[in-house]
Every structure is written in C-alpha cells, then in structure tokens.
Design a protein around this motif. Structure first.
Motif, short mmCIF file in Angstrom:
data_model
loop_
_atom_site.label_atom_id
_atom_site.label_comp_id
_atom_site.label_asym_id
_atom_site.label_seq_id
_atom_site.Cartn_x
_atom_site.Cartn_y
_atom_site.Cartn_z
N GLU A 159 17.65 3.03 5.16
CA GLU A 159 17.76 4.05 4.12
C GLU A 159 16.83 3.83 2.92
OE1 GLU A 159 21.75 5.20 3.12
OE2 GLU A 159 22.49 4.46 5.05
N ILE A 160 16.87 2.65 2.36
CA ILE A 160 16.13 2.43 1.11
C ILE A 160 14.62 2.45 1.35
CG2 ILE A 160 15.68 0.80 -0.76
CD1 ILE A 160 18.68 0.00 -0.52
N LEU A 161 14.13 1.61 2.27
CA LEU A 161 12.68 1.55 2.49
C LEU A 161 12.09 2.88 2.96
CD1 LEU A 161 12.06 -2.03 3.88
CD2 LEU A 161 11.57 -1.13 1.60
N PRO A 162 12.73 3.58 3.90
CA PRO A 162 12.17 4.89 4.28
C PRO A 162 12.09 5.86 3.10
CG PRO A 162 13.69 4.15 5.95
CD PRO A 162 13.83 3.21 4.78
N GLY A 163 13.09 5.84 2.22
CA GLY A 163 13.05 6.71 1.05
C GLY A 163 11.93 6.35 0.11
N VAL A 164 11.73 5.07 -0.11
CA VAL A 164 10.64 4.61 -0.98
C VAL A 164 9.30 4.98 -0.36
CG1 VAL A 164 9.48 2.55 -1.87
CG2 VAL A 164 11.97 2.74 -2.04
N GLU A 165 9.16 4.74 0.93
CA GLU A 165 7.88 5.01 1.61
C GLU A 165 7.53 6.50 1.58
OE1 GLU A 165 8.69 3.12 5.32
OE2 GLU A 165 8.24 1.13 4.51
N ARG A 166 8.53 7.37 1.65
CA ARG A 166 8.26 8.81 1.57
C ARG A 166 7.67 9.20 0.23
NH1 ARG A 166 13.12 9.22 4.34
NH2 ARG A 166 14.30 9.49 2.42
N GLU A 167 8.04 8.50 -0.82
CA GLU A 167 7.59 8.84 -2.17
C GLU A 167 6.29 8.15 -2.57
OE1 GLU A 167 9.06 11.18 -4.02
OE2 GLU A 167 10.47 11.48 -2.39
N GLN A 168 5.88 7.16 -1.83
CA GLN A 168 4.67 6.41 -2.18
C GLN A 168 3.42 7.28 -2.03
OE1 GLN A 168 5.15 3.05 0.51
NE2 GLN A 168 4.94 1.73 -1.28
N THR A 169 2.52 7.14 -2.98
CA THR A 169 1.24 7.83 -2.89
C THR A 169 0.11 6.84 -2.58
OG1 THR A 169 0.92 7.61 -5.28
CG2 THR A 169 1.96 9.64 -4.48
N ALA A 170 0.43 5.56 -2.59
CA ALA A 170 -0.54 4.51 -2.26
C ALA A 170 0.24 3.34 -1.65
CB ALA A 170 -1.27 4.05 -3.52
N PRO A 171 -0.43 2.50 -0.89
CA PRO A 171 0.26 1.35 -0.30
C PRO A 171 0.83 0.43 -1.39
CG PRO A 171 -1.94 1.61 0.64
CD PRO A 171 -1.84 2.55 -0.52
N ALA A 172 1.97 -0.17 -1.08
CA ALA A 172 2.57 -1.13 -2.01
C ALA A 172 1.68 -2.36 -2.12
CB ALA A 172 3.96 -1.52 -1.53
N ARG A 173 1.69 -2.96 -3.29
CA ARG A 173 0.94 -4.20 -3.50
C ARG A 173 1.92 -5.26 -3.97
NH1 ARG A 173 -4.11 -3.52 -7.20
NH2 ARG A 173 -2.43 -3.49 -8.69
N GLN A 174 1.76 -6.45 -3.46
CA GLN A 174 2.57 -7.58 -3.90
C GLN A 174 1.66 -8.56 -4.62
OE1 GLN A 174 4.35 -9.90 -0.80
NE2 GLN A 174 5.31 -11.27 -2.22
N LEU A 175 1.95 -8.79 -5.88
CA LEU A 175 1.19 -9.74 -6.68
C LEU A 175 2.09 -10.94 -6.95
CD1 LEU A 175 -0.38 -7.22 -9.19
CD2 LEU A 175 -1.34 -8.06 -7.05
N ARG A 176 1.60 -12.12 -6.69
CA ARG A 176 2.42 -13.32 -6.86
C ARG A 176 1.90 -14.14 -8.02
NH1 ARG A 176 3.32 -16.53 -2.16
NH2 ARG A 176 5.32 -16.88 -3.10
N LEU A 177 2.81 -14.54 -8.86
CA LEU A 177 2.48 -15.38 -10.00
C LEU A 177 3.00 -16.79 -9.75
CD1 LEU A 177 3.55 -12.94 -12.85
CD2 LEU A 177 1.28 -13.28 -11.90
N ALA A 178 2.28 -17.76 -10.23
CA ALA A 178 2.72 -19.15 -10.12
C ALA A 178 2.42 -19.84 -11.44
CB ALA A 178 1.99 -19.85 -8.98
N PRO A 179 3.29 -20.76 -11.85
CA PRO A 179 3.04 -21.47 -13.11
C PRO A 179 1.76 -22.31 -13.04
CG PRO A 179 5.10 -22.20 -12.09
CD PRO A 179 4.50 -21.17 -11.21
#
Length: 66
Positions: free
Chosen positions: A36-56
């Motif tokens: 339910e959640i991911l399909p709903g989010v994916e329908r609304e996306q206009t660009a691919p999701a990006r994951q940015l990772r931070l490290a100390p």
C-alpha cells in the motif's frame, strides 16, 4: 529546492551499517509498506527517489559524550 517542487525527507540514525540494513530489509518485507504505502508513493513521484547517506567525520561530535 525550487519553487513548485515537493520533497519528502526522512532522517534516521543507526548504531552501525548492519542495523541500517536490517531495518531497511524489515521495512521492505512489511506487507502494508510493500502493498500500500510504496505503490502510493511511487504513483506520486515525478523523479526517481534518491538516497543520500551521511556519516560522521573525524571531527564530528556525533556519538561522543559532551
């Protein structure tokens, strides 16, 4: 950000890389998230999701007692 654009930002913190991997696997395995959640989010996306990772960095106070 640009005017007229929307963004979703999620910040999480884990004890280590393994804890992060376990959490991500558990979320992906969850029926509600998967069906339910991911399909709903994916329908609304206009660009691919990006994951940015931070490290100390070496100078970071994250994880140290003040």
């Amino acid at each position: 950000m640009r005017t007229g654009e929307n963004a979703v930002v999620v910040l999480t913190s884990y004890a280590d890389e393994d804890a992060c991997r376990r959490h991500r696997a558990a979320v992906r395995a969850d029926r509600l998230v998967r069906d339910e959640i991911l399909p709903g989010v994916e329908r609304e996306q206009t660009a691919p999701a990006r994951q940015l990772r931070l490290a100390p960095t070496a100078r970071s106070l994250i994880g140290t007692a003040l």
